[in-house]
Design a protein around this motif. Structure first.
Motif, mmCIF file in Angstrom:
data_model
loop_
_atom_site.group_PDB
_atom_site.id
_atom_site.type_symbol
_atom_site.label_atom_id
_atom_site.label_comp_id
_atom_site.label_asym_id
_atom_site.label_seq_id
_atom_site.Cartn_x
_atom_site.Cartn_y
_atom_site.Cartn_z
ATOM 1 N N LYS A 64 0.826 -1.202 0.000
ATOM 2 C CA LYS A 64 0.000 0.000 0.000
ATOM 3 C C LYS A 64 0.865 1.257 0.000
ATOM 4 O O LYS A 64 0.419 2.317 -0.435
ATOM 5 C CB LYS A 64 -0.931 -0.021 1.210
ATOM 6 N N GLU A 66 4.281 3.491 -1.107
ATOM 7 C CA GLU A 66 5.196 3.668 -2.231
ATOM 8 C C GLU A 66 6.614 3.904 -1.712
ATOM 9 O O GLU A 66 6.807 4.417 -0.611
ATOM 10 C CB GLU A 66 4.754 4.841 -3.103
ATOM 11 N N SER A 100 3.424 2.989 -9.732
ATOM 12 C CA SER A 100 2.837 4.200 -9.172
ATOM 13 C C SER A 100 1.364 4.012 -8.799
ATOM 14 O O SER A 100 0.625 3.291 -9.470
ATOM 15 C CB SER A 100 2.955 5.349 -10.171
ATOM 16 N N SER A 101 0.963 4.702 -7.743
ATOM 17 C CA SER A 101 -0.452 4.682 -7.345
ATOM 18 C C SER A 101 -1.346 5.315 -8.401
ATOM 19 O O SER A 101 -2.555 5.085 -8.430
ATOM 20 C CB SER A 101 -0.639 5.421 -6.017
ATOM 21 N N LYS A 193 4.880 1.540 -5.732
ATOM 22 C CA LYS A 193 4.633 0.363 -4.914
ATOM 23 C C LYS A 193 5.519 -0.798 -5.362
ATOM 24 O O LYS A 193 6.153 -0.760 -6.418
ATOM 25 C CB LYS A 193 3.152 -0.033 -5.013
#
Length: 213
Positions: A64, A66, A100-101, A193
């Motif tokens: 969850k 990064e 990346s989120s 992540k």
């Protein structure tokens, strides 16, 4: 000539665990064509302080959080089971990083991969338009491309292997059982992540830890 890795090669060695040995706290699951955290088939389970990946369906567990500059270390060993479409192919998994989120969950998200595949551990896979320069050669953004490791350091089937990924300032290093097998610079992604794949083969992971650099 292969380069042997030593702990003195990296400034920060204050590792923290990414896996508590009890459950997947701090991670989420994604199975192809399913919502987040809907692993109804139990592709990812925790057994005897290990993450057991059945490999039955393609997907991953992802942190969850990064990470930007880091030293990741984990151990893996292969299980026996293989599933479609890889029943007659090499056992396959991998570590995706700099995911990346802002990138949607899919098979497979934009990231750099440290390949974990029989005979190919430590290869780079530049996934979905990531790029890197390796040995003076630029691998520009494209769909997916492979950069083969310099040597095979994987142990025989059934034995535990240690994989390390070190990333800082666009430089990415893959280490297999203490030996540097691949290194690149100028990565066009530098934060994201970390994910462990399910890709048709049973595999076990343990001692998953990270140090921020």
């Amino acid at each position: 000539m292969v380069a042997t890795y030593t702990c003195s090669s990296v400034k920060a060695q204050n590792f923290t665990s990414l896996f508590n040995g009890k459950d997947l706290s701090g991670w989420y699951t994604y199975i192809r064509n399913s919502p987040i955290d809907m692993d109804t088939a139990g592709v990812f389970t925790v057994e005897d302080k290990m993450v057991h990946v059945s490999g039955k369906y393609f997907g991953y567990i992802a942190t969850k959080q990064e990470y930007k500059s880091f030293h990741l270390s984990l151990e893996f060993k292969w299980g026996a089971a293989k599933h479609a479409p890889r029943q007659n192919r090499k056992r396959d998994s991998g570590i995706l990083y700099y995911f990346s989120s802002s990138t949607r969950d899919k098979i497979w998200p934009r990231s750099i991969e440290c390949q974990i595949q029989e005979g190919d551990c430590g290869d780079f896979w530049l996934v979905d338009s990531t790029s890197l320069t390796v040995n003076g050669k630029l691998y520009p953004p494209t769909n997916n491309q492979q950069v083969i490791k310099t040597s095979d350091q994987e142990k025989p089937y059934g034995e535990w292997n240690t994989i390390e990924v070190i990333c800082k300032d666009g430089k990415c290093t893959h280490i297999v059982n203490g030996v540097v097998v691949n290194e690149g610079t100028g990565a066009n992604v530098r934060e994201g992540k970390i994910a462990l794949q399910s890709e048709g083969a049973e595999i076990f992971y343990r001692n998953i830890k990270i140090a921020k650099l």
